[in-house]
Design an enzyme around this catalytic site. Sequence first.
Site, PDB file in Angstrom:
ATOM      1  N   LYS A 188       0.889  -1.173   0.000  1.00  0.00           N
ATOM      2  CA  LYS A 188       0.000   0.000   0.000  1.00  0.00           C
ATOM      3  C   LYS A 188       0.920   1.214   0.000  1.00  0.00           C
ATOM      4  O   LYS A 188       1.392   1.658   1.034  1.00  0.00           O
ATOM      5  CB  LYS A 188      -0.883  -0.030   1.256  1.00  0.00           C
ATOM      6  N   GLU A 191      -0.483   7.525  -1.071  1.00  0.00           N
ATOM      7  CA  GLU A 191      -1.477   7.993  -2.053  1.00  0.00           C
ATOM      8  C   GLU A 191      -0.998   9.263  -2.757  1.00  0.00           C
ATOM      9  O   GLU A 191      -1.588   9.687  -3.740  1.00  0.00           O
ATOM     10  CB  GLU A 191      -2.834   8.215  -1.364  1.00  0.00           C
ATOM     11  N   CYS A 296      13.906  11.113   6.036  1.00  0.00           N
ATOM     12  CA  CYS A 296      13.879  10.781   7.464  1.00  0.00           C
ATOM     13  C   CYS A 296      15.287  10.771   8.042  1.00  0.00           C
ATOM     14  O   CYS A 296      15.458  10.705   9.243  1.00  0.00           O
ATOM     15  CB  CYS A 296      13.230   9.428   7.679  1.00  0.00           C
TER      16      CYS A 296
HETATM   17  P1  NAD Z   1       2.494   9.239   6.926  1.00  0.00           P
HETATM   18  O1  NAD Z   1       2.671   8.617   8.250  1.00  0.00           O
HETATM   19  O2  NAD Z   1       1.541  10.366   6.785  1.00  0.00           O
HETATM   20  O3  NAD Z   1       2.027   8.137   5.838  1.00  0.00           O
HETATM   21  C1  NAD Z   1       2.681   6.906   5.727  1.00  0.00           C
HETATM   22  C2  NAD Z   1       1.678   5.872   5.233  1.00  0.00           C
HETATM   23  O4  NAD Z   1       0.628   5.743   6.180  1.00  0.00           O
HETATM   24  C3  NAD Z   1       1.029   6.224   3.906  1.00  0.00           C
HETATM   25  O5  NAD Z   1       0.934   5.080   3.108  1.00  0.00           O
HETATM   26  C4  NAD Z   1      -0.329   6.760   4.319  1.00  0.00           C
HETATM   27  O6  NAD Z   1      -1.324   6.519   3.341  1.00  0.00           O
HETATM   28  C5  NAD Z   1      -0.632   5.987   5.585  1.00  0.00           C
HETATM   29  N1  NAD Z   1      -1.462   6.750   6.524  1.00  0.00           N
HETATM   30  C6  NAD Z   1      -1.476   8.091   6.710  1.00  0.00           C
HETATM   31  N2  NAD Z   1      -2.360   8.431   7.655  1.00  0.00           N
HETATM   32  C7  NAD Z   1      -2.943   7.292   8.089  1.00  0.00           C
HETATM   33  C8  NAD Z   1      -3.927   6.990   9.071  1.00  0.00           C
HETATM   34  N3  NAD Z   1      -4.510   7.948   9.797  1.00  0.00           N
HETATM   35  N4  NAD Z   1      -4.257   5.712   9.259  1.00  0.00           N
HETATM   36  C9  NAD Z   1      -3.692   4.734   8.541  1.00  0.00           C
HETATM   37  N5  NAD Z   1      -2.743   4.958   7.591  1.00  0.00           N
HETATM   38  C10 NAD Z   1      -2.364   6.221   7.372  1.00  0.00           C
HETATM   39  O7  NAD Z   1       3.958   9.657   6.432  1.00  0.00           O
HETATM   40  P2  NAD Z   1       4.359  10.478   5.139  1.00  0.00           P
HETATM   41  O8  NAD Z   1       3.941  11.899   5.325  1.00  0.00           O
HETATM   42  O9  NAD Z   1       3.944   9.766   3.917  1.00  0.00           O
HETATM   43  O10 NAD Z   1       5.946  10.372   5.207  1.00  0.00           O
HETATM   44  C11 NAD Z   1       6.745  11.247   5.967  1.00  0.00           C
HETATM   45  C12 NAD Z   1       7.058  10.671   7.334  1.00  0.00           C
HETATM   46  O11 NAD Z   1       7.678   9.396   7.176  1.00  0.00           O
HETATM   47  C13 NAD Z   1       8.041  11.508   8.113  1.00  0.00           C
HETATM   48  O12 NAD Z   1       7.628  11.525   9.466  1.00  0.00           O
HETATM   49  C14 NAD Z   1       9.355  10.748   7.974  1.00  0.00           C
HETATM   50  O13 NAD Z   1      10.287  10.970   9.010  1.00  0.00           O
HETATM   51  C15 NAD Z   1       8.877   9.344   7.963  1.00  0.00           C
HETATM   52  N6  NAD Z   1       9.839   8.456   7.335  1.00  0.00           N
HETATM   53  C16 NAD Z   1      10.532   7.603   8.158  1.00  0.00           C
HETATM   54  C17 NAD Z   1      11.484   6.781   7.613  1.00  0.00           C
HETATM   55  C18 NAD Z   1      12.252   5.829   8.489  1.00  0.00           C
HETATM   56  O14 NAD Z   1      12.917   4.981   7.932  1.00  0.00           O
HETATM   57  N7  NAD Z   1      12.196   5.941   9.792  1.00  0.00           N
HETATM   58  C19 NAD Z   1      11.716   6.783   6.227  1.00  0.00           C
HETATM   59  C20 NAD Z   1      10.959   7.638   5.431  1.00  0.00           C
HETATM   60  C21 NAD Z   1      10.021   8.473   5.992  1.00  0.00           C
END
Ligand code: NAD
Length: 510
Positions: A188, A191, A296
Amino acid sequence: MTEVVTSSDERTGEEVQQVGHWIGGKPVPGASGRTGPVYNPATGEQTKEVAFASIEEVDAAVAAAAEAFSAWRATSLSKRTETFFRVRELVHDRREEIARILTEEHGKVFSDAMGEVQRGLEVIEFACGIPTLMKGGFSEQAATGIDVYSIRQPLGVVAGITPFNFPAMVPMWMWAPALACGNAFVLKPSEKDPSASIYVGELLQEAGVPDGVFNVVQGDKVAVDAILEHPGIAAVSFVGSTPIARYIYETGTKHGKRVQALGGAKNHMIVLPDADIEMAADAAVSAAYGSAGERCMAVSVVLAVGEVAEPLVEAIKERLPKISVGPGHEEGSEMGPLITGEHRDRVASFIESGREQGATLVVDGRETAPDCDGFFLGVSLLDDVKPDMHCYQNEIFGPVLEIVRTETYDEAVGLVNANPYGNGVAMFTRDGGAARQFQFDVNVGMVGINVPIPVPVAWYSFGGWKSSLFGDLHAYGPESIMFYTGGKVVTARWPDPATSSVNLGFPQTR
Ligand code: NAD
């Protein structure tokens, strides 16, 4: 690439491409009626519409994966390896196409997108070594006439939920080791930039990965919850922000799944007074503003120790006007736009709150953003930031670098260890003893010594500590083999009438 159906967007009347799912080796248009917009962040225009999966569509993907799993897990290690070598070749040959999709939907500059694909490719190369990686142990004659050996077996259908900032590489961290271990996969993706995953689905099929072994469902919380609650899914890997990572871990484990959920970050870079200032300034600027700070592992805070602060801030400031901000596909652009207008405004609000709370706004990126409809923000530098400020206490995830001045090394390490996140950290120094002490002291998962973005190479594992990781095992590398397999220990005796007797006692080692 799969022909993209276009349809008329009711709101604008203009044609937008539709992005659907990839289930059982075929493109599947979404049927839920729920969709989300996909933008070109460099122009601010909506270019596509992505389907959001319903519970039934997630069910269909899991069913396709479950059906494909039996034959895939029974495929010999050497055949799976052969397939993976073809996957490696195809991803390598098509890396420019993948990178173009990333630049179009994420906004990152093309060279950075190529770097993303390259780092993902390294994980695929690691997965090509699966026969060695899945080797078990063997103890001959553990007891008289009895041998004991361990094997690792795939879990079944496993799922990955990924963030917007690495739409190709982070999924590769997951599907490459998962598939190589013999699992079937449901992805997944974010989006916000969904197309790279569909393209990769096509490449895997072309490489000979059987239909149903790799599936993609697009969507939002509905699809995520359907994955977390699905009884047919054995394990879930997640990468994204900390609040969602915590939710994924708690919900997934409540439903009996193995879960690794990697969260957000606030990465610090300590600069000691003996550091090479020019090298430290180059590193801080590259690591803070690369990919517009949407990494990240980006450096978001420099902890300047003692007298290094003045010359270091000067050296960083000098470099900033030279950074070329522009559309990712344009030659010469070094930093692209942010992912959405909403996120750009959120990042800008941290610049303002830093200034209001008393930080020195040395460079204001709101004034230098290209004048267009894209989601651009220039680079910003905040000096004299204090740990109680709002901008320090939050992950900004944008092109904003904060300088916190500390008196001593102990004060600097204390701040890193007090931070709720523990993803990456770096220290710049010429003193080997100080560096060694630092790696001992710091409570962070990935540590750089004169290296600002210490993303581990593919044969180590990637993961943070504290609120940057929920679960026990890190992503890719050896820990991914542990995550995507279950261990079995076999205790075996072959019939030997000479040693056979009735014995009701508890079996003991003899
Ligand atoms: P996000 O948490 O908003 O989304 C990640 C995934 O979760 C997406 O597929 C999204 O559709 C889903 N999602 C979002 N809200 C949701 C909800 N309420 N319920 C269920 N699923 C949900 O993250 P993002 O904005 O796409 O990415 C940026 C974040 O990711 C930053 O905080 C960054 O630090 C982190 N990140 C961490 C790493 C790591 O390895 N630790 C790597 C890349 C990014």
